[in-house]
Design an enzyme around this catalytic site. Structure first.
Site, PDB file in Angstrom:
ATOM      1  N   HIS A  87      -6.894  -6.252   1.756  1.00  0.00           N
ATOM      2  CA  HIS A  87      -5.719  -5.560   1.070  1.00  0.00           C
ATOM      3  C   HIS A  87      -4.732  -5.620   1.801  1.00  0.00           C
ATOM      4  CE1 HIS A  87      -3.206  -1.764  -0.165  1.00  0.00           C
ATOM      5  NE2 HIS A  87      -3.879  -1.269   1.464  1.00  0.00           N
ATOM      6  N   GLN A 142      -7.532   6.721  -6.734  1.00  0.00           N
ATOM      7  CA  GLN A 142      -6.781   7.898  -6.652  1.00  0.00           C
ATOM      8  C   GLN A 142      -5.815   8.400  -7.782  1.00  0.00           C
ATOM      9  OE1 GLN A 142      -4.042   6.825  -3.440  1.00  0.00           O
ATOM     10  NE2 GLN A 142      -4.967   8.822  -2.158  1.00  0.00           N
ATOM     11  N   SER A 192       0.698  -1.586  -0.292  1.00  0.00           N
ATOM     12  CA  SER A 192       0.325   0.012   0.004  1.00  0.00           C
ATOM     13  C   SER A 192       0.470   1.218   0.072  1.00  0.00           C
ATOM     14  CB  SER A 192      -0.773  -0.250   1.495  1.00  0.00           C
ATOM     15  OG  SER A 192      -2.043   0.684   1.017  1.00  0.00           O
ATOM     16  N   GLU A 234      -3.327  13.555   1.344  1.00  0.00           N
ATOM     17  CA  GLU A 234      -3.524  12.666   2.271  1.00  0.00           C
ATOM     18  C   GLU A 234      -2.292  12.293   3.046  1.00  0.00           C
ATOM     19  OE1 GLU A 234      -4.788   9.132   0.635  1.00  0.00           O
ATOM     20  OE2 GLU A 234      -4.218   8.719   2.392  1.00  0.00           O
ATOM     21  N   LYS A 282       4.400   1.905  -2.597  1.00  0.00           N
ATOM     22  CA  LYS A 282       4.943   3.670  -2.737  1.00  0.00           C
ATOM     23  C   LYS A 282       6.302   3.115  -2.538  1.00  0.00           C
ATOM     24  CE  LYS A 282       0.464   5.476  -1.663  1.00  0.00           C
ATOM     25  NZ  LYS A 282      -0.711   4.222  -2.538  1.00  0.00           N
ATOM     26  N   TRP A 292      -9.912   2.217  -5.420  1.00  0.00           N
ATOM     27  CA  TRP A 292      -9.098   3.417  -5.033  1.00  0.00           C
ATOM     28  C   TRP A 292      -7.875   3.145  -5.467  1.00  0.00           C
ATOM     29  CZ3 TRP A 292     -10.789   7.530  -4.171  1.00  0.00           C
ATOM     30  CH2 TRP A 292      -9.343   8.369  -3.282  1.00  0.00           C
TER      31      TRP A 292
HETATM   32  C1  MCU Z   1      -2.935   2.372  -1.501  1.00  0.00           C
HETATM   33  O1  MCU Z   1      -2.230   3.299  -0.186  1.00  0.00           O
HETATM   34  C2  MCU Z   1      -2.963   4.085   0.583  1.00  0.00           C
HETATM   35  C3  MCU Z   1      -3.659   4.992  -0.208  1.00  0.00           C
HETATM   36  O2  MCU Z   1      -2.734   5.740  -1.328  1.00  0.00           O
HETATM   37  C4  MCU Z   1      -5.004   5.652   0.589  1.00  0.00           C
HETATM   38  O3  MCU Z   1      -5.182   6.367  -0.283  1.00  0.00           O
HETATM   39  C5  MCU Z   1      -4.731   4.891   1.237  1.00  0.00           C
HETATM   40  O4  MCU Z   1      -5.595   5.920   1.932  1.00  0.00           O
HETATM   41  O5  MCU Z   1      -4.723   4.417   2.136  1.00  0.00           O
HETATM   42  C6  MCU Z   1      -3.756   3.004   1.354  1.00  0.00           C
HETATM   43  C7  MCU Z   1      -2.362   1.984   2.348  1.00  0.00           C
HETATM   44  O6  MCU Z   1      -1.246   3.029   2.091  1.00  0.00           O
HETATM   45  O7  MCU Z   1      -3.717   1.474   2.852  1.00  0.00           O
HETATM   46  C8  MCU Z   1      -3.067   1.185   4.262  1.00  0.00           C
END
Ligand code: MCU
Length: 408
Positions: A359, A272, A226, A280, A230, A323
């Site tokens: 996720h 997103q 997530s 964010e 990145k 998303w």
């Molecule tokens: C996929 O990574 C992020 C995403 O960019 C955010 O918008 C969301 O709030 O959280 C994701 C994440 O890190 O989940 C653990």
């Protein structure tokens, strides 16, 4: 040592560096020796200090230099990679400092302590290492942001990297908080992902310095899921010592392309985008804020970020959460794959999108694919990594108006 000269936001000389990190350190426990900043003598054309950006709705050509020169050789592609790295730092991620003047490390009870000093300031941070029950030391290792979200592979050590400690990611108010900023100042241009990548490079420096840690620093992978996925992709892009990059469900700011995500959003997807993501967390440089509503002017996209990893190993693991833009991710990584194809190693990049799981819960049906990449890049085995699968489609003519050469 030369602080902060390896990649600067305005390159004043006539050549661009072709490596993003220092060469391996000697085995002494501290280093203040001068380090070379380029690996190849190939003269790379410098980017102008000030650039007038032109809108390009397509994904940027990975094989044409900013000055219009065509990239036809592997050497020249190193220049293109250095240039793309520079552009990404300049407009999106902020400046990545090089190795600080001093890096020392010590090891005790599975904890590696890393001490960095520069310009009269110093910081210290730790990572913990979990050793495999099989295999032989020195072990290959995977550095996991927040520990990572992948099962530990047989024969491979797992290094728990607390990236939040290097740069916080609670909300936009976290900008400038963390050890990176204690060393370089709260106003440093680096967003959190660049700060984390810097931290990963220092972990690898430390592994090179401390044989007692029993990790083979030439066989290092990086992962995260997530937001941390990145980050893992950025670390792989910026440090050539990382031989396998495993971003998991990274979405926007990771394996997704800004342009494709904007398009899908315009078609009604709940996805997103650049303009949303900057509200964010401080993952990017503040400079990026000026471009999120004019994405086509960016002289790169995330296929360019991924292409910095070529020819090294990259296995992108995705889910099917709207998303996170799985269709954008697939298209983006398909475009990135042209770099590996051009370099003659198309199977050093893999892409696997499999849904129907929570996720960051790595599903068992991606296990054999992950194992193939780990065995090939971290364990030196010959495995089949011809893996490129998705439930989605990618319209190449819509996004790519260039052709990939075979680089000589
Ligand atoms: C996929 O990574 C992020 C995403 O960019 C955010 O918008 C969301 O709030 O959280 C994701 C994440 O890190 O989940 C653990």
């Amino acid at each position: 040592c030369i602080p902060n000269t390896q990649v600067s936001s305005t390159i004043p000389t006539t050549t661009l560096v072709t490596s993003f990190t220092s060469p391996p350190a000697s085995s002494t426990s501290s280093s203040s020796a001068t380090r070379a900043t380029s690996t190849s003598a190939a003269a790379c054309s410098a980017l102008p200090g000030s650039i007038s950006l032109k809108a390009n709705p397509k994904l940027n050509d990975l094989f044409t230099m900013f000055n219009g020169d065509k990239v036809t050789t592997k050497d020249k592609f190193l220049c293109r990679q250095a240039e793309m790295s520079e552009l990404i730092q300049r407009y999106e991620l902020g400046t990545l400092p090089g190795r600080p003047a001093t890096v020392t490390a010590s090891f005790s009870g599975n904890t590696l302590t890393i001490n960095c000093g520069d310009s009269g300031k110093s910081i210290s941070f730790t990572v913990t290492i979990s050793y495999p029950s099989s295999g032989t030391a020195p072990y290959p290792a995977i550095i996991g942001y927040g520990g990572g979200s992948l099962p530990a592979p047989a024969g491979v050590a797992m290094i728990n990297f607390n990236n939040d400690n290097i740069a916080a990611q609670v909300n936009t108010g976290s900008r400038g908080q963390g050890k990176f900023y204690d060393l370089y100042g709260k106003g440093h241009s680096a967003g959190a992902m660049t700060a984390w990548a810097w931290g990963v490079s220092r972990v690898i420096d430390a592994l090179e310095l401390v044989p007692a840690a029993r990790i083979d620093a030439t066989r290092i992978g990086v992962t995260g899921c997530s937001r941390n996925g990145k980050g893992a992709m950025v670390a792989g892009a910026f440090d050539k010592r990382i031989v396998l990059t495993l971003p998991q469900e990274s979405g926007a700011g990771g394996s997704a392309c800004w342009r494709i995500s904007d398009y899908l959003k315009s078609q009604g997807a709940n996805i997103q985008t650049a303009s949303e993501i900057i509200g964010e967390d401080p993952w990017f440089s503040t400079t990026f804020n000026s471009y999120v509503n004019q994405v086509p002017t960016l002289p790169f996209d995330h296929h360019s970020l991924a292409a910095l990893i070529a020819p090294r190993g990259l296995f992108v693991i995705d889910n099917n959460i709207d998303w996170l833009g799985p269709q954008s991710c697939f298209g983006c990584m398909t475009a990135a794959r042209t770099a590996w194809q051009a370099l003659g190693v198309p199977n050093n990049i893999g892409y696997s999108q499999i849904g129907a799981h929570a996720h960051c819960a790595f599903p068992s049906n991606q296990q054999s694919q992950l194992t193939a990449f780990v065995q090939k890049f971290l364990l030196g085995q010959s495995t089949n990594t011809a893996i490129f699968q998705s439930d989605f489609t990618f319209s190449q003519p819509q996004w790519i108006d260039w052709t990939a050469p075979t680089l000589t």
